[in-house]
Design a protein around this motif. Structure first.
Motif, short mmCIF file in Angstrom:
data_model
loop_
_atom_site.label_atom_id
_atom_site.label_comp_id
_atom_site.label_asym_id
_atom_site.label_seq_id
_atom_site.Cartn_x
_atom_site.Cartn_y
_atom_site.Cartn_z
N TYR A 229 2.53 82.69 75.14
CA TYR A 229 3.98 82.91 75.15
C TYR A 229 4.39 83.27 73.74
CZ TYR A 229 8.42 82.02 77.63
OH TYR A 229 9.62 82.14 78.29
N GLY A 230 5.06 84.37 73.57
CA GLY A 230 5.46 84.78 72.24
C GLY A 230 6.68 84.05 71.75
N GLY A 231 6.81 83.92 70.47
CA GLY A 231 8.02 83.34 69.91
C GLY A 231 8.02 81.82 69.91
N THR A 232 9.20 81.31 69.64
CA THR A 232 9.37 79.85 69.59
C THR A 232 9.41 79.29 71.00
OG1 THR A 232 10.64 80.08 67.55
CG2 THR A 232 10.84 78.00 68.76
N VAL A 233 8.63 78.27 71.23
CA VAL A 233 8.52 77.73 72.59
C VAL A 233 9.04 76.30 72.68
CG1 VAL A 233 6.58 79.19 73.25
CG2 VAL A 233 6.15 76.96 72.18
N ASN A 234 9.47 75.97 73.86
CA ASN A 234 9.77 74.59 74.24
C ASN A 234 8.75 74.21 75.30
OD1 ASN A 234 12.19 74.65 72.66
ND2 ASN A 234 13.18 75.75 74.32
N LEU A 235 8.20 73.02 75.18
CA LEU A 235 7.10 72.62 76.05
C LEU A 235 7.43 71.35 76.80
CD1 LEU A 235 4.52 73.37 73.30
CD2 LEU A 235 4.53 74.54 75.49
N PHE A 236 6.97 71.27 78.03
CA PHE A 236 7.29 70.15 78.89
C PHE A 236 6.07 69.73 79.70
CE2 PHE A 236 11.94 70.80 78.58
CZ PHE A 236 11.99 72.13 78.18
N TRP A 237 6.05 68.45 80.05
CA TRP A 237 5.17 67.95 81.09
C TRP A 237 6.06 67.30 82.14
CZ3 TRP A 237 0.15 68.47 82.36
CH2 TRP A 237 -0.74 68.96 81.38
N TYR A 238 5.84 67.72 83.38
CA TYR A 238 6.53 67.13 84.52
C TYR A 238 5.50 66.43 85.40
CZ TYR A 238 10.92 69.59 83.62
OH TYR A 238 12.11 70.04 83.07
N VAL A 239 5.96 65.43 86.13
CA VAL A 239 5.07 64.69 87.03
C VAL A 239 5.70 64.62 88.42
CG1 VAL A 239 6.05 62.45 86.36
CG2 VAL A 239 3.78 62.55 87.38
N GLN A 240 4.85 64.71 89.41
CA GLN A 240 5.31 64.61 90.79
C GLN A 240 4.50 63.52 91.47
OE1 GLN A 240 4.92 68.21 93.22
NE2 GLN A 240 6.88 67.77 94.16
N TYR A 241 5.10 62.33 91.61
CA TYR A 241 4.44 61.24 92.32
C TYR A 241 4.50 61.52 93.82
CZ TYR A 241 4.80 58.88 87.85
OH TYR A 241 4.70 58.56 86.52
N PRO A 242 3.55 60.98 94.57
CA PRO A 242 3.52 61.25 96.01
C PRO A 242 4.86 60.96 96.67
CG PRO A 242 1.53 60.10 95.32
CD PRO A 242 2.44 60.12 94.13
N GLY A 243 5.40 61.96 97.35
CA GLY A 243 6.65 61.78 98.09
C GLY A 243 7.90 61.78 97.23
N GLN A 244 7.75 62.08 95.94
CA GLN A 244 8.93 62.04 95.06
C GLN A 244 9.20 63.41 94.44
OE1 GLN A 244 9.13 58.86 92.22
NE2 GLN A 244 8.02 57.43 93.54
N HIS A 245 10.37 63.51 93.81
CA HIS A 245 10.75 64.75 93.15
C HIS A 245 9.95 64.93 91.87
CE1 HIS A 245 15.13 64.11 94.75
NE2 HIS A 245 14.23 63.94 95.67
N LEU A 246 9.86 66.15 91.42
CA LEU A 246 9.35 66.42 90.08
C LEU A 246 10.28 65.76 89.07
CD1 LEU A 246 8.40 70.18 90.20
CD2 LEU A 246 7.03 68.41 89.11
N GLN A 247 9.69 65.11 88.08
CA GLN A 247 10.52 64.51 87.04
C GLN A 247 9.88 64.72 85.69
OE1 GLN A 247 10.16 59.95 86.92
NE2 GLN A 247 9.58 60.43 89.02
N LEU A 248 10.73 64.72 84.66
CA LEU A 248 10.26 64.99 83.32
C LEU A 248 9.48 63.80 82.77
CD1 LEU A 248 10.45 67.02 80.92
CD2 LEU A 248 12.34 65.61 80.08
N LEU A 249 8.32 64.10 82.18
CA LEU A 249 7.49 63.09 81.55
C LEU A 249 7.76 63.07 80.04
CD1 LEU A 249 5.37 61.20 82.76
CD2 LEU A 249 3.64 62.94 82.28
N LEU A 250 7.77 64.25 79.45
CA LEU A 250 8.07 64.39 78.03
C LEU A 250 8.33 65.85 77.71
CD1 LEU A 250 5.18 65.61 76.95
CD2 LEU A 250 4.52 63.22 76.88
N LYS A 251 8.88 66.06 76.51
CA LYS A 251 9.23 67.42 76.11
C LYS A 251 9.08 67.58 74.61
CE LYS A 251 14.07 66.00 75.88
NZ LYS A 251 15.38 66.03 76.57
N TYR A 252 8.81 68.80 74.19
CA TYR A 252 8.74 69.13 72.78
C TYR A 252 9.62 70.34 72.52
CZ TYR A 252 7.23 70.98 68.35
OH TYR A 252 7.24 71.47 67.06
#
Lengths: 113, 113
Positions: free
Chosen positions: B27-50
């Motif tokens: 990815y070119g340029g300045t980036v923002n990075l994320f990790w999301y987690v999806q537990y069984p039967g649940q929505h995607l949710q944010l784990l952490l971000k940079y």
């Protein structure tokens, strides 16, 4: 506060039909993004809306379209459904776009037969 | 083309084992990075971000990630996993002004009790 809601949760359609999915973002969130999630493909970006304007779109055919209303609620439409459109369609809202954390809804499971 | 690679598609660990999930982006340029987690039967949710600053980011539930710009990587780590960490983990990248998230294909983690 209430989370992102998506309706309907499950949908079964026949090839050739069209479908409309709805997403209500978290109150105060003006950005809504749509994703297609399939096993092995992860989340594929469909499009993003902010204040009723589409700001970016992914690499999907023109059969996939969307819109956003003045209350930030969003709909996506898929016309002339194909078997390969079977997927979980996720909506995510954020305050103003990609810099911010996205909050995901439960998704709409679309099955095309 | 912009892309995110998650090299491990399936990981099986025993409780108390250490975890590291790889994520590389193009990815070119300045980036923002994320990790999301999806537990069984649940929505995607944010784990952490940079967004900027300290490249070692701490998230919820004892997870952390390190941004290594020279390697275009943002690997997720946890020193000791629990059975409740069983979930699917997604790495994502975006850049200001693009209004578009690029997600990896996900890593399914199974933790054996």
């Amino acid at each position: 506060k209430a989370g992102v809601t998506q309706t309907p949760r499950y949908l079964i359609k026949t090839r050739g039909q069209q479908v409309t999915l709805s997403c209500s973002p978290i109150s105060g969130h003006r950005s809504v993004s749509w994703y297609q999630q399939t096993p092995g493909q992860g989340l594929q970006f469909l499009f993003e809306y902010f204040s009723e304007t589409q700001r970016n779109k992914g690499n999907f055919p023109g059969r996939f379209s969307g819109r956003q209303f003045s209350n930030s609620r969003s709909e996506m439409n898929v016309s002339t459904l194909e078997l390969g459109d079977s997927a979980l369609y996720l909506c995510a809202s954020s305050l103003s776009g990609a810099t911010y954390e996205q909050y995901f809804g439960p998704g709409t499971r679309l099955t095309v037969t | 083309a912009q892309s995110v690679s998650q090299h491990n598609h399936h990981v099986i660990l025993s409780e108390a084992a250490s975890l590291e999930l790889g994520c590389n982006y193009s990815y070119g340029g300045t980036v923002n990075l994320f990790w999301y987690v999806q537990y069984p039967g649940q929505h995607l949710q944010l784990l952490l971000k940079y967004f900027s600053g300290d490249p070692l980011v701490k998230g919820i539930k004892g997870f952390e990630a390190e941004f290594i710009k020279s390697k275009f990587s943002f690997n997720l780590r946890k020193p000791s996993v629990q059975w409740s960490d069983t979930a699917e983990y997604f790495c994502a990248v975006t850049s200001s002004g693009t209004y578009k998230y690029i997600f990896g294909t996900g890593t399914r983690l199974k933790v054996l009790a």
